[in-house]
Design an enzyme around this catalytic site. Structure first.
Site, PDB file in Angstrom:
ATOM      1  N   SER A  11     -11.500  -2.348   5.735  1.00 24.50           N
ATOM      2  CA  SER A  11      -9.435  -1.691   5.373  1.00 24.50           C
ATOM      3  C   SER A  11      -9.086  -0.884   6.497  1.00 24.50           C
ATOM      4  CB  SER A  11      -8.979  -0.696   3.945  1.00 24.50           C
ATOM      5  OG  SER A  11      -8.019  -0.209   4.258  1.00 24.50           O
ATOM      6  N   SER A  12      -7.770  -1.480   6.680  1.00 21.66           N
ATOM      7  CA  SER A  12      -7.074  -0.275   7.818  1.00 21.66           C
ATOM      8  C   SER A  12      -6.766   1.366   6.906  1.00 21.66           C
ATOM      9  CB  SER A  12      -5.616  -1.666   8.614  1.00 21.66           C
ATOM     10  OG  SER A  12      -6.125  -2.686   8.396  1.00 21.66           O
ATOM     11  N   ASP A  19      -8.044  -9.202   1.679  1.00 21.41           N
ATOM     12  CA  ASP A  19      -9.034  -8.349   3.349  1.00 21.41           C
ATOM     13  C   ASP A  19     -10.404  -8.093   3.476  1.00 21.41           C
ATOM     14  OD1 ASP A  19      -6.360  -6.885   3.397  1.00 21.41           O
ATOM     15  OD2 ASP A  19      -6.845  -5.274   2.343  1.00 21.41           O
ATOM     16  N   ASN A  34      -3.531  -3.716  -2.730  1.00 22.95           N
ATOM     17  CA  ASN A  34      -3.156  -4.988  -0.855  1.00 22.95           C
ATOM     18  C   ASN A  34      -1.355  -5.243  -1.054  1.00 22.95           C
ATOM     19  OD1 ASN A  34      -3.668  -5.820   0.646  1.00 22.95           O
ATOM     20  ND2 ASN A  34      -3.840  -8.088   0.321  1.00 22.95           N
ATOM     21  N   GLY A  61      -0.942  -2.869   6.028  1.00 22.48           N
ATOM     22  CA  GLY A  61      -1.791  -3.768   6.179  1.00 22.48           C
ATOM     23  C   GLY A  61      -2.548  -2.902   7.266  1.00 22.48           C
ATOM     24  N   THR A 103      -3.391   1.671  -2.322  1.00 25.37           N
ATOM     25  CA  THR A 103      -2.700  -0.328  -1.911  1.00 25.37           C
ATOM     26  C   THR A 103      -3.784  -0.829  -3.447  1.00 25.37           C
ATOM     27  OG1 THR A 103      -3.504  -1.183  -1.067  1.00 25.37           O
ATOM     28  CG2 THR A 103      -5.689  -0.579  -0.937  1.00 25.37           C
ATOM     29  N   THR A 162       0.795  -1.184   0.012  1.00 20.66           N
ATOM     30  CA  THR A 162       0.208  -0.172  -0.473  1.00 20.66           C
ATOM     31  C   THR A 162       1.110   1.134  -0.024  1.00 20.66           C
ATOM     32  OG1 THR A 162      -1.980  -0.922   1.187  1.00 20.66           O
ATOM     33  CG2 THR A 162      -1.198   1.224   1.446  1.00 20.66           C
TER      34      THR A 162
HETATM   35  N1  GLY Z   1      -4.853  -3.923   1.823  1.00 21.49           N
HETATM   36  C1  GLY Z   1      -4.476  -3.097   3.141  1.00 21.49           C
HETATM   37  C2  GLY Z   1      -5.562  -2.719   3.851  1.00 21.49           C
HETATM   38  O1  GLY Z   1      -6.850  -1.798   2.808  1.00 21.49           O
HETATM   39  O2  GLY Z   1      -6.084  -2.445   4.839  1.00 21.49           O
END
Ligand code: GLY
Length: 556
Positions: free
Chosen positions: A439-440, A410, A388, A461, A386, A368
Site C-alpha cells: 500500500s501507499s 495493489d 482502492n 494511490g 480504502t 481512498t
Molecule cells: N489502495 C491504495 C493503497 O493502498 O495504496
C-alpha cells in the site's frame, strides 16, 4: 472548510466533564480534519461527549462507510497510526488475498494480464479488514461502548443523508466509465438514485451495521453477514469463502518511529510503502538542498530535487516492499542515514537522472480516504482507509449493501506490469493466499517534545506519499498554516512515466518552463485530499483540502 468553535456553552460544559475525568494532562483543545461533514460532525460529537481520539475514529470510519461510498467502507481496509497516552502504535487492517488466490490468477493462458480483472468485478476483491480493525482498536483503546460508536452510521444508513454534489458527480462518472469500458457490475443498481440535495437511504447496509453493532467483529466475519457474502461469492464466481472471513485478523504492528530534524516521525511500516518513502524523501531532501538558503517553495530547483528523490524512492518501493509476514523487508536499511546518503549521491541540481539508470539501491481517479483527529488529552489518530479505486470493485454484496474493495490490484499481478496507479512491483509483492498487498497509505503523526505537532494523511494511490511528505515540508520547512499546507499546489514524480511531473494548476509558468528545459514533461491534475491538524505556539489548527468535500473543526 474550517470551523472553529470556542463559544458554545454545550461544549464548555462537556469539556468540564471531560477534564474532571482526564487521566493524562488535558489541554482542552481538540481538532478533527475529516473528508466529509457527516464524519466531522460525528467525530466532534464523540470528543465533546468525553470520547477519545480512537472512539471518534471508529465512529467516523463507520459513518464514512455510509456517506463517502467512494472510499469509506466496511468492505475494505486501512491503516491507523495512533499516539495514545504517550505511546505510538499502528493498526494494520489491510485486506488479505483470499485463500484461493494464486500468483497468476489474473493472467491468461499466454501469461498476459487479463484486462481489468484485478481492478473491477468480484475477482478483484480481497478479504475486508475494516470491521476487525475497528473492533481491535476498540478493544485496545476504546472508552465508549461499541454500540454507541456504530449507532450514528446505522442512523445515516437507515434514515438517509443528504447527498453532496461531489458524491452525485462521482457516482455518475463511475457509472458512465463502467458503461464505456463494458464493465458489468451492480454498482448503478445501488447508487444511480443518489441525487444532490436529496436524502439517500441504504437499508441493506443499515442491517449489516446493526449486526456489527450487536455482535462486533462476529457480526461481519461470522453468522448472517458472512453467509450472505460467501453465498454471493459462490453465485457470482468470487473466491472469498466463510473460512477467509472467519480467519481474517487485523494486526498491531510497531510503527516506524524516526527522528527527522527536531521531530519524532511516527508513520506506517510495511505492508505500507509510505512510511519508508516519506522518511527517504524528507531525509534525502535535507542532504541535497543547499546548505545556506531555504529553497523557494515550488521553485524549479525545489521541484527538480524532490522529483529526483522520487525516482529513487519509487525504485526501492517496486523492489523491496511487500507484506512483512511473507517477505523480509529491509526496513532499517532503507531508512538508514548511510544508505540514504549513498542514494543521494547521483542527484545533480542541474540534470535529470536517466530513468533506466535508477535501480533499487540495496542490491493508484485514485481514491481512498483519510482523517486526522487530536483529542482533548493530546492523543492523536491518523487513519487512512480504502476500497482502492473509486467505489472499489463496483460490486455491492447483495443483501448486505456494502461495496467490495478491488484491493487485489495493489498486488503486482505480473512483474513489471504497472497497476492502476502506474506502480510497478516485483516478487516481493506477488500474490499469495492470505498475503497483504503493498500500500501507499501513509497515516503519519509528528511529535515535537513528545507533543503532537502534526497529524496528516491523504488518499491518492501512489500520490499519497507525495501529498504526505509535501504537507510535512509545507508546515515544517515553509511555516504554512493548516489551510495553506493542504491547499498549496503539489507535484508528484514516481520514476515512471519517464520524467513526468504531475502537478496542480497554480505552479508558476516560468518554473514549468525551466523544468521543461531540463527535460521534464507535465501532466496537470489534482491528486489527494489532505486532512491535516497542526499545532503552532500551542494552538491547534486544522484544515481539509478544498479539492474535496471535507470539513475540519477545532475546539478551544
Ligand atoms: N489502495 C491504495 C493503497 O493502498 O495504496
Amino acid at each position: 472548510m474550517k470551523i472553529t468553535l470556542n463559544t458554545l456553552c454545550s461544549i464548555v460544559i462537556a469539556f468540564n466533564l471531560v477534564i474532571a475525568n482526564a487521566i493524562a494532562e488535558p489541554n482542552t483543545q481538540a481538532a478533527v480534519a475529516m473528508p466529509d461533514s457527516y464524519s466531522a460532525d460525528i467525530a466532534i460529537d464523540i470528543l465533546k461527549s468525553g470520547g477519545n481520539a480512537v472512539d471518534a475514529a471508529i465512529a467516523a470510519q463507520f459513518v464514512l462507510a455510509v456517506t463517502l461510498p467512494e472510499a469509506g467502507n466496511v468492505g475494505g481496509g486501512g491503516f491507523m497510526t495512533v499516539y495514545k497516552d504517550g505511546q505510538a502504535d499502528f493498526l494494520d487492517y489491510r485486506e488479505v488475498a483470499p485463500q484461493k488466490a494464486h500468483r497468476d490468477m489474473y493472467l491468461d493462458e499466454h501469461g498476459n494480464v487479463i484486462e481489468n480483472q484485478s481492478l473491477y468485478g468480484i475477482l478483484s476483491s480481497a478479504v475486508p479488514g475494516t470491521v476487525d480493525g475497528m473492533w481491535q482498536a476498540h478493544k485496545k483503546y476504546g472508552s465508549k461502548p461499541w454500540q454507541e460508536l456504530v449507532a450514528p452510521a446505522i442512523s445515516l444508513a437507515e434514515q438517509g443523508f443528504v447527498v453532496h454534489p461531489k458524491l452525485e458527480e462521482n457516482i455518475q462518472w463511475r457509472i458512465n466509465s463502467f458503461n464505456e469500458e463494458g464493465v458489468n457490475v451492480n454498482f448503478g443498481k445501488y447508487f444511480a438514485s443518489a441525487k444532490t440535495g436529496v436524502v439517500f437511504k441504504q437499508p441493506e447496509l443499515a442491517v449489516t451495521l446493526k449486526r456489527i453493532s450487536k455482535s462486533g467483529r462476529d457480526g461481519f466475519y461470522k453468522g448472517d453477514t458472512a453467509t450472505i457474502i460467501s453465498k454471493f461469492m459462490q453465485e457470482h464466481g468470487g473466491i472469498i469463502g466463510m473460512s477467509d472471513l472467519a480467519e481474517y485478523k487485523a494486526i498491531w504492528r510497531t510503527p516506524i518511529q524516526q527522528q527527522w530534524r527536531e521531530y519524532q516521525v511516527i508513520t506506517a511500516p510495511p505492508p505500507s510503502s509510505g512510511g519508508i518513502a516519506i522518511l527517504q524523501w524528507l531525509k534525502m531532501y535535507d542532504m541535497v538542498k543547499p546548505d545556506t538558503t531555504t529553497l523557494q517553495h515550488n521553485s524549479a530547483q525545489y521541484m527538480h530535487l524532490l522529483a529526483e528523490i522520487g525516482k529513487r524512492v519509487f525504485a526501492d518501493r517496486a523492489e523491496y516492499i511487500g507484506d512483512p509476514d511473507f517477505v523480509s523487508v529491509a526496513q532499517a536499511q532503507l531508512i538508514n542515514e548511510r544508505y540514504i546518503t549513498s542514494r543521494a549521491k547521483g542527484i545533480s541540481a542541474n540534470a535529470i537522472s536517466v530513468t533506466e539508470s535508477i535501480e533499487p539501491g540495496l542490491k493508484e481517479s485514485e481514491d481512498t480516504t483519510h482523517f486526522s483527529i487530536v483529542d482533548q488529552w493530546g492523543n492523536a489518530v491518523s487513519n487512512t482507509t480504502t476500497i482502492n479505486y473509486t467505489f472499489g470493485s463496483g460490486v455491492i454484496v447483495e443483501g448486505a449493501g456494502f461495496i467490495l474493495n478491488d484491493e487485489m490490484d495493489d498486488f503486482s499481478v505480473k512483474p513489471g506490469v504497472a497497476n492502476v496507479y502506474g506502480a510497478i512491483g516485483g516478487q516481493a509483492n506477488e500474490i499469495q493466499p492470505n498475503k497483504r498487498m503493498v500500500s501507499s497509505m501513509t497515516p503519519t503523526i509528528l511529535l515535537k517534545d513528545n507533543k503532537v505537532k502534526l497529524v496528516t494523511g491523504s488518499p491518492g494511490g501512489t500520490t499519497i506519499i507525495t501529498s504526505v511528505y509535501q504537507s510535512i515540508l509545507n508546515v515544517v520547512e515553509f511555516d504554512m498554516n493548516a489551510e495553506q499546507a493542504v491547499n498549496t499546489p503539489r507535484f508528484h514524480h514516481q520514476l515512471w512515466p519517464e520524467n513526468e511531473i504531475r502537478h496542480y494548476s497554480g505552479i508558476d509558468k516560468r518554473t514549468l518552463d525551466s523544468l521543461q528545459k531540463l527535460g521534464y514533461n507535465f501532466q496537470q491534475s489534482k491528486f489527494g485530499d489532505v486532512q491535516l491538524i497542526s499545532r503552532k505556539d500551542g494552538v491547534l489548527d486544522a484544515a481539509s483540502e478544498e479539492n474535496g468535500r471535507g470539513k475540519s473543526i477545532v475546539i478551544h
